[in-house]
Scaffold this active site. Structure first.
Site, PDB file in Angstrom:
ATOM      1  N   LYS A 107       0.687  -1.311  -0.014  1.00 22.38           N
ATOM      2  CA  LYS A 107       0.112  -0.077  -0.117  1.00 22.38           C
ATOM      3  C   LYS A 107       0.779   1.335  -0.053  1.00 22.38           C
ATOM      4  O   LYS A 107       1.539   1.620   0.957  1.00 22.38           O
ATOM      5  CB  LYS A 107      -0.914   0.059   1.377  1.00 22.38           C
ATOM      6  CG  LYS A 107      -1.849  -1.200   1.409  1.00 22.38           C
ATOM      7  CD  LYS A 107      -2.559  -1.215   2.690  1.00 22.38           C
ATOM      8  CE  LYS A 107      -3.425  -2.446   2.854  1.00 22.38           C
ATOM      9  NZ  LYS A 107      -4.032  -2.990   4.154  1.00 22.38           N
ATOM     10  N   GLY A 135      -7.162  -3.856   2.711  1.00 22.30           N
ATOM     11  CA  GLY A 135      -8.386  -3.795   3.632  1.00 22.30           C
ATOM     12  C   GLY A 135      -7.793  -4.078   4.951  1.00 22.30           C
ATOM     13  O   GLY A 135      -6.448  -3.991   5.240  1.00 22.30           O
ATOM     14  N   ALA A 139      -1.180  -8.659  10.025  1.00 23.00           N
ATOM     15  CA  ALA A 139      -0.589  -9.970   9.925  1.00 23.00           C
ATOM     16  C   ALA A 139      -0.577 -11.082  10.888  1.00 23.00           C
ATOM     17  O   ALA A 139      -0.854 -12.170  10.703  1.00 23.00           O
ATOM     18  CB  ALA A 139       0.939  -9.572   9.475  1.00 23.00           C
ATOM     19  N   LYS A 190      -4.500   5.893   4.106  1.00 20.45           N
ATOM     20  CA  LYS A 190      -5.059   5.412   5.356  1.00 20.45           C
ATOM     21  C   LYS A 190      -3.720   5.265   6.248  1.00 20.45           C
ATOM     22  O   LYS A 190      -3.511   5.702   7.395  1.00 20.45           O
ATOM     23  CB  LYS A 190      -5.790   4.297   5.594  1.00 20.45           C
ATOM     24  CG  LYS A 190      -5.028   2.807   5.037  1.00 20.45           C
ATOM     25  CD  LYS A 190      -4.094   2.149   5.976  1.00 20.45           C
ATOM     26  CE  LYS A 190      -3.657   1.049   5.242  1.00 20.45           C
ATOM     27  NZ  LYS A 190      -2.571   0.307   6.342  1.00 20.45           N
ATOM     28  N   ASP A 243     -10.187  -0.152   6.559  1.00 19.60           N
ATOM     29  CA  ASP A 243      -8.822  -0.334   6.958  1.00 19.60           C
ATOM     30  C   ASP A 243      -8.243   1.016   7.416  1.00 19.60           C
ATOM     31  O   ASP A 243      -7.288   0.986   8.541  1.00 19.60           O
ATOM     32  CB  ASP A 243      -7.805  -0.054   5.584  1.00 19.60           C
ATOM     33  CG  ASP A 243      -6.622  -1.045   5.650  1.00 19.60           C
ATOM     34  OD1 ASP A 243      -6.211  -1.347   6.689  1.00 19.60           O
ATOM     35  OD2 ASP A 243      -5.870  -0.947   4.564  1.00 19.60           O
ATOM     36  N   THR A 247      -6.288   0.883  11.243  1.00 20.61           N
ATOM     37  CA  THR A 247      -4.933   1.297  11.126  1.00 20.61           C
ATOM     38  C   THR A 247      -4.966   2.645  11.942  1.00 20.61           C
ATOM     39  O   THR A 247      -3.520   2.765  12.586  1.00 20.61           O
ATOM     40  CB  THR A 247      -4.473   1.991   9.857  1.00 20.61           C
ATOM     41  OG1 THR A 247      -4.780   0.591   8.778  1.00 20.61           O
ATOM     42  CG2 THR A 247      -3.073   1.893   9.711  1.00 20.61           C
ATOM     43  N   SER A 253      -0.316  -1.124  14.037  1.00 21.66           N
ATOM     44  CA  SER A 253      -0.111  -0.508  13.158  1.00 21.66           C
ATOM     45  C   SER A 253       1.253   0.403  13.289  1.00 21.66           C
ATOM     46  O   SER A 253       1.314   1.183  14.237  1.00 21.66           O
ATOM     47  CB  SER A 253      -1.092   0.402  12.683  1.00 21.66           C
ATOM     48  OG  SER A 253      -0.645   1.377  11.815  1.00 21.66           O
ATOM     49  N   ARG A 254       2.059  -0.129  12.376  1.00 19.91           N
ATOM     50  CA  ARG A 254       3.358   0.515  12.306  1.00 19.91           C
ATOM     51  C   ARG A 254       3.178   2.123  12.147  1.00 19.91           C
ATOM     52  O   ARG A 254       3.962   3.009  12.584  1.00 19.91           O
ATOM     53  CB  ARG A 254       4.302   0.013  11.321  1.00 19.91           C
ATOM     54  CG  ARG A 254       4.709  -1.559  11.471  1.00 19.91           C
ATOM     55  CD  ARG A 254       5.591  -1.825  10.599  1.00 19.91           C
ATOM     56  NE  ARG A 254       5.181  -1.963   9.121  1.00 19.91           N
ATOM     57  CZ  ARG A 254       4.567  -3.015   8.821  1.00 19.91           C
ATOM     58  NH1 ARG A 254       4.311  -4.185   9.403  1.00 19.91           N
ATOM     59  NH2 ARG A 254       4.435  -3.063   7.575  1.00 19.91           N
ATOM     60  N   VAL A 278       9.200  -1.754   7.391  1.00 21.22           N
ATOM     61  CA  VAL A 278       8.782  -0.395   6.645  1.00 21.22           C
ATOM     62  C   VAL A 278       7.417   0.189   7.345  1.00 21.22           C
ATOM     63  O   VAL A 278       6.408  -0.458   7.429  1.00 21.22           O
ATOM     64  CB  VAL A 278       8.618  -0.810   5.152  1.00 21.22           C
ATOM     65  CG1 VAL A 278       8.292   0.564   4.711  1.00 21.22           C
ATOM     66  CG2 VAL A 278       9.980  -1.371   4.584  1.00 21.22           C
ATOM     67  N   GLU A 280       5.064   2.452   5.737  1.00 16.52           N
ATOM     68  CA  GLU A 280       4.862   2.967   4.493  1.00 16.52           C
ATOM     69  C   GLU A 280       4.294   4.488   4.335  1.00 16.52           C
ATOM     70  O   GLU A 280       4.580   5.253   3.594  1.00 16.52           O
ATOM     71  CB  GLU A 280       3.923   2.072   3.891  1.00 16.52           C
ATOM     72  CG  GLU A 280       4.261   0.603   3.329  1.00 16.52           C
ATOM     73  CD  GLU A 280       5.097   0.465   2.213  1.00 16.52           C
ATOM     74  OE1 GLU A 280       5.595   1.476   1.608  1.00 16.52           O
ATOM     75  OE2 GLU A 280       5.031  -0.368   1.716  1.00 16.52           O
TER      76      GLU A 280
END
Length: 332
Positions: A107, A135, A139, A190, A243, A247, A253-254, A278, A280
């Protein structure tokens, strides 16, 4: 279910989770990564200690750092970080046969070109058949078999419908669409908004501000989507609003955890240096702001996030600027 040979490119947490899903579906799965040592560890221990430590992976996954056998595959998932997708797909392009379904699971927006991932694929592997998977999906939830629903977008609804059963799992449900633009816009925007939400919570500004930011951020997502030909109903679904809510609401969520640390006063350099995954939204933010300007789309929250990430303003200054904006109708 038809058993096939599938290739997953990228062995971060999400790529590993998707490879595990496909293996549990009975498919013969090759998981590609750059590190030969990481591949050997996964094959020996059935665990990705770098990204999903403590989670046991299906024994049907074969990890490799060598070029996979695309000729025998019926499906490929690209889960390479967005800013590296072009280089890796170009590397594999000569080996990818015409018509191979390539599902784009990263994404983001490429900084250099402002391309979404389906545009990168079209330019590097034009012979492939593109799909987008997006979506609300962490993980570890997918690896643990927790119920998850996502959007699978194809160039046509028939194509997406035909592919969906290969990805569907007992607790993993893909809903189909032919709106690839919507799936890509939702997934990219997002991540930037999640950084904003993290900043709000990191600064201790409360749940009311958090909810307002999600709502106004969703309006920004819709404005950009409309300018790029995405459908409103797509962005109101799993790959947009769904999503966004996930998130922006969990430190899993990173992007949100990055924002929280920024809001607490940590530097971006220190935050990124402390993690191997990462984030993103950090790379997407400057590309998103440029893309919005290109299409004359007003995205003040995303612009503020980008300014904070660039070090141009502090989180407190960004908040003050947003609150000082002229009043207007909520429909605008």
């Amino acid at each position: 279910m038809t058993q096939i040979k599938a290739i997953v490119l990228g062995a971060g947490s999400w790529g590993t989770a998707l490879a595990n899903l496909l293996a549990h579906n009975g498919h013969d799965v090759t998981l590609w990564m750059r590190s030969a040592d990481q591949a050997a560890t996964i094959n020996a221990t059935h665990e990705n200690t770098a990204y999903l430590a403590g989670e046991t992976l299906h024994a049907g996954i074969t990890a490799t750092s060598e070029t996979p056998d695309f000729a025998s595959a019926a499906l490929c998932l690209s889960v390479i970080p967005a800013q590296h997708t072009r280089a890796q797909l170009a590397r594999f392009a000569p080996h990818i046969p015409a018509g191979l379904p390539v599902v784009l699971c990263s994404k983001g927006i490429e900084i250099a070109t402002l391309d979404f991932m389906n545009e990168v694929l079209a330019e590097t592997v034009p012979q492939a058949t593109a799909f987008v998977l997006s979506g609300p999906s962490f993980a570890r939830d997918v690896v643990r078999g927790l119920p998850t629903a996502v959007t699978l977008a194809g160039s046509s609804l028939d194509a997406a419908d035909a592919l969906a059963p290969l990805i569907q799992g007992a607790t993993f449900r893909p809903y189909t669409t032919d709106d690839m633009a919507g799936a890509e816009v939702g997934g990219a925007v997002k991540n930037v908004l999640a950084i904003a939400c993290g900043i709000i919570l990191g600064m201790g500004l409360g749940q009311s501000a958090h909810a307002a930011l999600i709502a106004r951020g969703f309006a920004e997502m819709n404005r950009l989507g409309a300018a790029l030909g995405a459908r409103a109903e797509t962005l109101s679904g799993l790959c947009g609003l769904g999503d966004l809510v996930l998130t922006c609401s969990s430190t899993q969520s990173r992007n949100m955890s990055c924002g929280m640390k920024l809001g607490q006063g940590e530097s971006l350099a220190d935050i990124l240096a402390s993690r191997n995954s990462v984030t993103e939204g950090v790379a997407t933010a400057p590309a998103l702001v440029r893309l919005a300007a290109k299409h004359n789309v007003d995205m003040p929250i995303c612009q503020a996030v980008n300014a904070v990430l660039a070090g141009d303003i502090t989180p407190s200054e960004a908040l003050a600027q947003l609150l000082a904006r002229p009043l207007k109708s909520e429909a605008e």
